[in-house]
Design a protein around this motif. Structure first.
Motif, PDB file in Angstrom:
ATOM      1  N   GLN A  30       0.888  -1.222  -0.036  1.00 45.65           N
ATOM      2  CA  GLN A  30       0.052  -0.054   0.158  1.00 45.65           C
ATOM      3  C   GLN A  30       1.071   1.137  -0.074  1.00 45.65           C
ATOM      4  O   GLN A  30       1.719   1.478   1.005  1.00 45.65           O
ATOM      5  N   MET A  31       0.823   2.022  -1.189  1.00 44.30           N
ATOM      6  CA  MET A  31       1.524   3.324  -1.124  1.00 44.30           C
ATOM      7  C   MET A  31       0.658   4.534  -0.836  1.00 44.30           C
ATOM      8  O   MET A  31      -0.208   4.727  -1.519  1.00 44.30           O
ATOM      9  N   TYR A  38       6.386  12.013  -5.155  1.00 43.82           N
ATOM     10  CA  TYR A  38       6.882  10.902  -4.295  1.00 43.82           C
ATOM     11  C   TYR A  38       5.604  10.147  -3.652  1.00 43.82           C
ATOM     12  O   TYR A  38       4.557  10.604  -3.542  1.00 43.82           O
ATOM     13  N   ALA A  39       6.054   8.806  -3.185  1.00 47.26           N
ATOM     14  CA  ALA A  39       5.059   7.937  -2.536  1.00 47.26           C
ATOM     15  C   ALA A  39       5.945   7.131  -1.702  1.00 47.26           C
ATOM     16  O   ALA A  39       6.949   6.894  -2.071  1.00 47.26           O
ATOM     17  N   CYS A  40       5.232   6.487  -0.788  1.00 44.48           N
ATOM     18  CA  CYS A  40       5.899   5.604   0.197  1.00 44.48           C
ATOM     19  C   CYS A  40       4.878   4.630   0.691  1.00 44.48           C
ATOM     20  O   CYS A  40       3.819   4.973   1.175  1.00 44.48           O
ATOM     21  N   THR A  41       5.433   3.763   1.441  1.00 44.93           N
ATOM     22  CA  THR A  41       4.689   2.832   2.346  1.00 44.93           C
ATOM     23  C   THR A  41       4.648   3.490   3.456  1.00 44.93           C
ATOM     24  O   THR A  41       5.924   4.253   3.992  1.00 44.93           O
ATOM     25  N   VAL A  46      10.445  -1.078   8.268  1.00 47.21           N
ATOM     26  CA  VAL A  46      11.239  -0.497   7.423  1.00 47.21           C
ATOM     27  C   VAL A  46      10.435  -0.238   5.957  1.00 47.21           C
ATOM     28  O   VAL A  46       9.852  -1.140   5.504  1.00 47.21           O
ATOM     29  N   ASP A  47      10.223   1.076   5.733  1.00 43.37           N
ATOM     30  CA  ASP A  47       9.486   1.700   4.775  1.00 43.37           C
ATOM     31  C   ASP A  47      10.333   2.009   3.406  1.00 43.37           C
ATOM     32  O   ASP A  47      11.426   2.043   3.588  1.00 43.37           O
ATOM     33  N   VAL A  48       9.661   2.047   2.290  1.00 42.12           N
ATOM     34  CA  VAL A  48      10.175   2.239   1.088  1.00 42.12           C
ATOM     35  C   VAL A  48       9.571   3.703   0.523  1.00 42.12           C
ATOM     36  O   VAL A  48       8.335   3.648   0.450  1.00 42.12           O
ATOM     37  N   LEU A  62      18.715   4.921  -1.113  1.00 39.04           N
ATOM     38  CA  LEU A  62      19.111   5.879   0.011  1.00 39.04           C
ATOM     39  C   LEU A  62      18.367   5.238   1.171  1.00 39.04           C
ATOM     40  O   LEU A  62      17.434   5.086   1.369  1.00 39.04           O
ATOM     41  N   ILE A  63      19.508   4.749   2.182  1.00 42.10           N
ATOM     42  CA  ILE A  63      19.272   4.014   3.387  1.00 42.10           C
ATOM     43  C   ILE A  63      19.034   5.360   4.351  1.00 42.10           C
ATOM     44  O   ILE A  63      19.963   6.091   4.597  1.00 42.10           O
TER      45      ILE A  63
END
Length: 113
Positions: A30-31, A38-41, A46-48, A62-63
């Protein structure tokens, strides 16, 4: 607080909608979108993140490391031989800075709101 740990991985992408569709279709993630680039979990683990803004995206994944004190961490990174590649800035959800380790790898440290 526990020791700082990576809690976010940001991927540079050319098209955020196409990348988002890939990860939703391939893995069922799910984003959440944050603007057109920009989008993310938002799992809380640990999200992406998917960064498509050419001015903001890094050349490689990028960590991002969650820390308790951003200013203290910035000073520690510099004292340990790292170089700041992007000074502290705010973003929706917190503040962060980017740095390069002595081998040139770019990482970031962040403090959530």
């Amino acid at each position: 607080m526990a020791a700082p740990r990576p809690d976010f991985l940001e991927l540079p992408v050319a098209d955020v909608q196409a990348a988002q569709a890939f990860y939703v279709d391939a893995f069922g993630w799910q984003m959440t979108g944050f603007g057109p680039t920009y989008a993310c979990t938002l799992t809380g683990d640990v999200d992406v993140g998917l960064q498509a803004d050419p001015a903001e995206r890094t050349r490689a994944p990028l960590i991002v490391i969650q820390v308790e004190d951003l200013e203290e961490t910035l000073a520690a990174v510099e004292a340990a031989g790292g170089t700041i590649s992007k000074p502290i800035f705010s973003f929706p959800g917190g503040r962060r800075f980017h740095f390069r380790d002595p081998d040139g790898n770019e990482l970031a440290a962040h403090k959530p709101d």
